[in-house]
Enzyme design. Sequence first.
Site, short mmCIF file in Angstrom:
data_model
loop_
_atom_site.label_atom_id
_atom_site.label_comp_id
_atom_site.label_asym_id
_atom_site.label_seq_id
_atom_site.Cartn_x
_atom_site.Cartn_y
_atom_site.Cartn_z
N ASP A 190 -9.72 -5.91 -4.50
CA ASP A 190 -8.88 -4.70 -4.10
C ASP A 190 -8.95 -3.52 -4.17
O ASP A 190 -9.32 -2.74 -5.54
CB ASP A 190 -7.13 -4.94 -4.20
CG ASP A 190 -5.80 -4.44 -3.52
OD1 ASP A 190 -5.83 -3.71 -2.93
OD2 ASP A 190 -5.53 -5.45 -3.68
N SER A 243 0.90 -1.09 -0.17
CA SER A 243 -0.02 0.43 -0.17
C SER A 243 0.79 0.97 0.05
O SER A 243 1.63 1.57 -0.65
CB SER A 243 -0.64 -0.13 0.88
OG SER A 243 -2.30 1.01 0.40
N HIS A 280 -7.19 -6.10 -0.19
CA HIS A 280 -6.09 -5.02 0.06
C HIS A 280 -4.85 -6.00 0.38
O HIS A 280 -3.59 -5.45 0.79
CB HIS A 280 -6.26 -4.25 0.33
CG HIS A 280 -5.86 -3.06 0.12
ND1 HIS A 280 -4.69 -3.01 -0.40
CD2 HIS A 280 -4.32 -2.07 1.05
CE1 HIS A 280 -4.30 -1.27 -0.58
NE2 HIS A 280 -4.13 -1.18 0.66
#
Length: 308
Positions: A247, A105, A274
Amino acid sequence: MEGEVEFKIPGIDKPCKTWYKVIGDLPSGRCPLVALHGGPGAVHDYLLTLTDLPASYGIPLVLSTHLPEKKGDVGFWTDDLFIAELENLLGHLGIQDNYDLYGHSWGGMLGCHFAMRQPPGLKRLIIASAPVSTDLWVSATNKLKGELPLRIQATINKHEAEGTTDSQEYKDMVMLFYGRHVCRVDPWPQEVQKLFQAIEKDPTVYSTMISPSESFITGSLKNWSLLGSGRLHKIKAPTLLLNGRFDEAQDSVMVSFFRDIPQVEWHTFERSSHMPHLEERENFMEIVSKFLLKKIPVALPSHDCTAV
């Protein structure tokens, strides 16, 4: 091995500290994997499943939690600050000449920016569920938000329009979105709960750089981008892209990495959002370990994109 390393920041009188933990044997001869967590302003705990890599594959792992000292200043919390902190940690551990990097991320955004500088010790790069620009990220998350029940959409949109995103109702609706597109394990593992609890307890960095939620970015990262001017071509390390079918980091936010990084592979986890390292743990570890343990090619003949 666990400890803290001092990190001197200009303008701050006392040294700040970076907490770190090494799992596995750094002198083993295997290239260590340094993991950069998301957030920004979160904690490393939700990445603890990566300890499967030293346990099952003998790959040393370095986890860290960045800068516990907080300062709510847009000019303070920058990519350059976090990159300098990373370089400081690498030097402290004596691995600056030989390491792999995993960024999830925000950590993937940071890792990509760092790799563009072509650090000589970086051998392999993994960009996990990270966007090439926040414009593309917001566009993708807004499309996902449009798939929510109309009542939830209306409530989220109302609070964002009225500037009441600190209300509990808004936070509750956003958490429903996160249950679909951040982590689909139900109930959430304790490590994921701790991630959000840490941001709730001290939102300084997250609110400065992101602000209220993943799909409504008003902080300093609002216009963040690595697009243009052939910048991604500067990444010379073999690179693995990872994302989940559900995601927040939809294919649209990562395809430029695949198009422009010279040596790149891409795997999408069909049952994940995610956090495929939690949602499809065994499959995830197999794919990541295979990438980390194979010989580094001089050049890949072509891109390899596989849905798994």
